[in-house]
Design a protein around this motif. Structure first.
Motif, short mmCIF file in Angstrom:
data_model
loop_
_atom_site.label_atom_id
_atom_site.label_comp_id
_atom_site.label_asym_id
_atom_site.label_seq_id
_atom_site.Cartn_x
_atom_site.Cartn_y
_atom_site.Cartn_z
N ALA A 160 0.83 -1.21 0.00
CA ALA A 160 0.00 0.00 0.00
C ALA A 160 0.86 1.26 0.00
O ALA A 160 0.55 2.23 -0.68
N ALA A 161 1.96 1.24 0.75
CA ALA A 161 2.84 2.41 0.81
C ALA A 161 3.50 2.67 -0.54
O ALA A 161 3.56 3.82 -1.00
N ILE A 162 3.98 1.63 -1.19
CA ILE A 162 4.60 1.79 -2.51
C ILE A 162 3.57 2.29 -3.52
O ILE A 162 3.83 3.23 -4.28
N MET A 163 2.40 1.68 -3.50
CA MET A 163 1.35 2.11 -4.43
C MET A 163 0.94 3.55 -4.17
O MET A 163 0.77 4.34 -5.09
N ALA A 164 0.81 3.92 -2.90
CA ALA A 164 0.43 5.29 -2.54
C ALA A 164 1.50 6.29 -2.98
O ALA A 164 1.18 7.38 -3.48
N LEU A 165 2.77 5.94 -2.80
CA LEU A 165 3.85 6.83 -3.25
C LEU A 165 3.82 7.03 -4.76
O LEU A 165 3.98 8.15 -5.25
N LEU A 166 3.62 5.96 -5.50
CA LEU A 166 3.55 6.07 -6.95
C LEU A 166 2.36 6.95 -7.37
O LEU A 166 2.49 7.79 -8.26
N LEU A 167 1.23 6.75 -6.74
CA LEU A 167 0.05 7.56 -7.05
C LEU A 167 0.27 9.02 -6.67
O LEU A 167 -0.12 9.93 -7.40
N PHE A 168 0.89 9.24 -5.52
CA PHE A 168 1.17 10.60 -5.06
C PHE A 168 2.07 11.33 -6.07
O PHE A 168 1.81 12.47 -6.42
N TYR A 169 3.13 10.66 -6.52
CA TYR A 169 4.05 11.29 -7.47
C TYR A 169 3.41 11.54 -8.83
O TYR A 169 3.89 12.37 -9.59
N ARG A 170 2.34 10.83 -9.11
CA ARG A 170 1.60 11.06 -10.36
C ARG A 170 0.49 12.09 -10.17
O ARG A 170 -0.32 12.29 -11.06
N GLY A 171 0.46 12.70 -8.98
CA GLY A 171 -0.53 13.73 -8.70
C GLY A 171 -1.91 13.21 -8.35
O GLY A 171 -2.88 13.95 -8.36
N ARG A 172 -2.00 11.94 -8.03
CA ARG A 172 -3.29 11.32 -7.71
C ARG A 172 -3.43 11.17 -6.19
O ARG A 172 -3.44 10.08 -5.65
N MET A 173 -3.55 12.32 -5.54
CA MET A 173 -3.60 12.37 -4.07
C MET A 173 -4.78 11.57 -3.51
O MET A 173 -4.65 10.87 -2.52
N GLY A 174 -5.94 11.72 -4.13
CA GLY A 174 -7.13 11.02 -3.66
C GLY A 174 -6.97 9.52 -3.73
O GLY A 174 -7.34 8.80 -2.80
N ASP A 175 -6.41 9.03 -4.84
CA ASP A 175 -6.18 7.59 -4.98
C ASP A 175 -5.14 7.09 -3.98
O ASP A 175 -5.29 6.02 -3.39
N ALA A 176 -4.09 7.88 -3.79
CA ALA A 176 -3.06 7.51 -2.81
C ALA A 176 -3.66 7.43 -1.41
O ALA A 176 -3.38 6.48 -0.66
N ALA A 177 -4.48 8.40 -1.07
CA ALA A 177 -5.12 8.41 0.26
C ALA A 177 -6.09 7.25 0.41
O ALA A 177 -6.22 6.68 1.50
N LEU A 178 -6.76 6.88 -0.67
CA LEU A 178 -7.71 5.76 -0.60
C LEU A 178 -6.98 4.45 -0.32
O LEU A 178 -7.40 3.67 0.53
N VAL A 179 -5.88 4.21 -1.02
CA VAL A 179 -5.16 2.95 -0.85
C VAL A 179 -4.52 2.86 0.54
O VAL A 179 -4.73 1.89 1.27
#
Length: 160
Positions: free
Chosen positions: A21-40
């Motif tokens: 979840a942390a790796i996925m959230a970091l990848l989403l965060f760096y792609r500007g997908r804050m909401g998706d990162a927070a959801l995961v």
């Protein structure tokens, strides 16, 4: 079957799910997908917190079984944390990733992720460390938490 369920049960462990979840959230965060990162990440952590609070409130003892295949976890039984965490992670990932597939691909993704989460729940009963009701409630709590968090995040953070 013993080895299969002893292996699949790890799919609900924070030791496995939290780094994913942390790796996925970091990848989403760096792609500007804050909401998706927070959801995961928030989905997994929130589900874990919720089930562990309820374990203390209900304080249901684990099943009394001889000759267990795995060590009996030291905490209470109700609800199943492995199952709640597996369902929360699976549903969060399905919500985030299925938008990038056609209808058939999204359906296959949902089915595959939910099948893994169901197998985690079944493994907890098979290994005799939970009652069926522990697993059912864990699954419902994990799923409900994700849908509540998803609705909240739709208002607070963009899902580009």
């Amino acid at each position: 079957m013993d080895l299969f369920f002893k292996t699949i049960t790890w799919g609900g462990s924070l030791m496995i799910l939290l780094p994913l979840a942390a790796i996925m959230a970091l990848l989403l965060f760096y792609r500007g997908r804050m909401g998706d990162a927070a959801l995961v990440l928030g989905g997994l952590l929130g589900a874990s917190l919720l089930v562990h609070i309820l374990k203390r409130i209900f304080a249901r003892p684990r099943p009394e079984v001889d000759n267990l295949l795995v060590a009996m976890p030291p905490d209470f039984s109700f609800p199943s944390a492995h199952t709640g965490q597996a369902f929360a992670f699976a549903i969060a990932c399905a919500l985030v990733l299925s938008r990038h597939f056609e209808q058939v691909g999204a359906t296959v993704l949902w089915v595959a992720l939910l099948l893994v989460a169901i197998l985690v729940g079944v493994s907890r009963v098979y290994l005799q460390v939970h009652y069926v009701s522990d697993v059912v409630v864990g699954a419902v709590l994990g799923g409900c938490w994700i849908f509540v968090l998803h609705r909240l995040l739709c208002f607070w953070l963009p899902r580009t």
